[in-house]
Design an enzyme around this catalytic site. Structure first.
Site, PDB file in Angstrom:
ATOM      1  N   ASP A 138      17.238  40.944  72.290  1.00  0.00           N
ATOM      2  CA  ASP A 138      17.446  39.724  71.495  1.00  0.00           C
ATOM      3  C   ASP A 138      16.123  39.003  71.236  1.00  0.00           C
ATOM      4  O   ASP A 138      16.066  38.118  70.374  1.00  0.00           O
ATOM      5  CB  ASP A 138      18.358  38.752  72.263  1.00  0.00           C
ATOM      6  CG  ASP A 138      19.804  38.815  71.807  1.00  0.00           C
ATOM      7  OD1 ASP A 138      20.035  39.081  70.616  1.00  0.00           O
ATOM      8  OD2 ASP A 138      20.692  38.579  72.647  1.00  0.00           O
ATOM      9  N   LYS A 197      29.871  45.015  67.752  1.00  0.00           N
ATOM     10  CA  LYS A 197      28.647  45.588  68.344  1.00  0.00           C
ATOM     11  C   LYS A 197      28.959  46.859  69.104  1.00  0.00           C
ATOM     12  O   LYS A 197      28.257  47.864  68.970  1.00  0.00           O
ATOM     13  CB  LYS A 197      28.012  44.590  69.322  1.00  0.00           C
ATOM     14  CG  LYS A 197      27.151  43.548  68.674  1.00  0.00           C
ATOM     15  CD  LYS A 197      26.663  42.534  69.712  1.00  0.00           C
ATOM     16  CE  LYS A 197      26.051  41.337  69.013  1.00  0.00           C
ATOM     17  NZ  LYS A 197      26.042  40.113  69.812  1.00  0.00           N
ATOM     18  N   GLN A 253      25.757  37.416  75.169  1.00  0.00           N
ATOM     19  CA  GLN A 253      26.171  36.691  73.964  1.00  0.00           C
ATOM     20  C   GLN A 253      26.104  35.185  74.199  1.00  0.00           C
ATOM     21  O   GLN A 253      26.604  34.666  75.197  1.00  0.00           O
ATOM     22  CB  GLN A 253      27.608  37.122  73.595  1.00  0.00           C
ATOM     23  CG  GLN A 253      28.137  36.531  72.306  1.00  0.00           C
ATOM     24  CD  GLN A 253      27.451  37.073  71.059  1.00  0.00           C
ATOM     25  OE1 GLN A 253      26.931  38.181  71.053  1.00  0.00           O
ATOM     26  NE2 GLN A 253      27.447  36.284  70.009  1.00  0.00           N
TER      27      GLN A 253
HETATM   28  N1  GUN Z   1      24.918  34.274  69.278  1.00  0.00           N
HETATM   29  C1  GUN Z   1      24.733  34.194  67.939  1.00  0.00           C
HETATM   30  N2  GUN Z   1      23.804  35.078  67.525  1.00  0.00           N
HETATM   31  C2  GUN Z   1      23.389  35.730  68.635  1.00  0.00           C
HETATM   32  C3  GUN Z   1      22.443  36.774  68.844  1.00  0.00           C
HETATM   33  O1  GUN Z   1      21.772  37.276  67.933  1.00  0.00           O
HETATM   34  N3  GUN Z   1      22.319  37.180  70.133  1.00  0.00           N
HETATM   35  C4  GUN Z   1      23.022  36.633  71.158  1.00  0.00           C
HETATM   36  N4  GUN Z   1      22.811  37.085  72.382  1.00  0.00           N
HETATM   37  N5  GUN Z   1      23.911  35.667  70.989  1.00  0.00           N
HETATM   38  C5  GUN Z   1      24.083  35.226  69.730  1.00  0.00           C
END
Ligand code: GUN
Length: 297
Positions: free
Chosen positions: A122, A55, A99
């Site tokens: 998100d 990311k 995350q």
């Molecule tokens: N863990 C797995 N997929 C995601 C996501 O799209 N966003 C976040 N914040 N955590 C995750």
């Protein structure tokens, strides 16, 4: 026997990232600053660490500002809430991603609730999930939004199609069902406890598999001509020499004989998640600056 098409999510994601990068340049010219994404990683989960690194790289490659926070698993909920508050108040930060999963002693709901909904790229905050459920403009979770983009690219109008989502997580299954409903699909949410999953899946023109169980959806379950989106990323043993490989939630090789089109693992949905995250970040930056939402993304 005809063989279905493999949907190239990797290429689609690369094109989306290019469009986002163009949008970032235009935003910077207007706003006099770059969009900023803050990513918070708690603990040492190796899969999460790989994801967060990727990311960060792609955020910079898109021309955005990246703020990364790596915190030990032992951090208390209060400290994490303090960091979220700091990021909410920081004008350089348009977007906040914490995350998941978080360590068991921290309430994910408390942390997500603390994020400013205007920075919740998100789409996990109840304000955003509630807006999505009631048909209002909202930040939509990245993976399901990426799945819808691939489906519309493949099928065009989804109206009236029978869609079965296998999996009911807050991250994928539930928002996926809402998005399909908004596209006028007839939607069923199935899950690990669904009775006779095979016949439920067999009804579907669109199957979205997001249960997190390796190759659980069998090829013969798929209605001929259906389109299959495989969200699963499962690492399984490959031979007896300690090697591993990634597989999805669908038995892809079997399914290929039945489907119109299917996303592969890897290279299908996976690359879409980060591309949509960058897209959502660009949108957040525009909204925070009072600029019209960018189009064509
Ligand atoms: N863990 C797995 N997929 C995601 C996501 O799209 N966003 C976040 N914040 N955590 C995750």
């Amino acid at each position: 026997m005809t063989i279905g098409k493999i949907i190239d999510g990797k290429a689609f994601a690369a094109t989306l990232r290019d469009k986002v990068a163009d949008g970032v340049a235009a935003f910077a010219a207007q706003a006099g600053r770059k969009p900023g994404l803050a990513v918070v990683l708690v603990g040492e989960d190796p899969a999460s660490a790989v994801y967060v690194r990727s990311k960060g790289k792609m955020t910079l490659a898109a021309g955005m500002e990246s703020f990364e926070f790596k915190l030990p698993a032992s951090i208390g909920e209060e400290e994490l809430l303090d960091l979220v508050e700091e990021l909410n108040a920081d004008d350089r930060v348009d977007a906040i991603l914490v995350q998941l999963p978080l360590p068991a002693h921290i309430s994910e709901a408390d942390i997500i609730t603390a994020i400013d909904p205007a920075k919740d790229v998100d789409g996990f905050h109840v304000i955003n999930s509630g807006k999505l459920a009631t048909g209002q403009e909202a930040f939509v979770p990245c993976t399901p939004l990426g799945c819808i983009m691939l489906l519309k690219d493949e099928l065009g109008d989804l109206s009236g199609l029978e869609a079965v989502v296998v999996g009911r997580s807050n991250i994928v299954g539930k928002p996926m069902a809402q998005l399909l409903l908004a596209e006028n699909c007839t939607v069923t949410i199935a899950h690990s406890r669904t009775r006779d999953l095979a016949s439920v899946v067999h009804r579907a023109d669109i199957v979205v598999a997001a249960v997190g169980r390796a190759e659980m959806v069998k090829g013969e379950w798929i209605k001929p001509g259906a389109t299959v989106i495989d969200v699963g990323i499962n690492r399984i043993a490959d031979g007896d020499e300690g090697k591993t490989r990634l597989v999805g939630d669908v038995a892809t090789a079997e399914a290929l004989a039945h489907v119109r089109a299917i996303t592969p693992v890897p290279g299908g949905v996976g690359p879409m998640t980060i591309a949509v995250l960058l897209r959502n970040t660009l949108v957040a930056a525009h909204l925070r600056e009072g600029l019209p939402k960018p189009t064509g993304l």
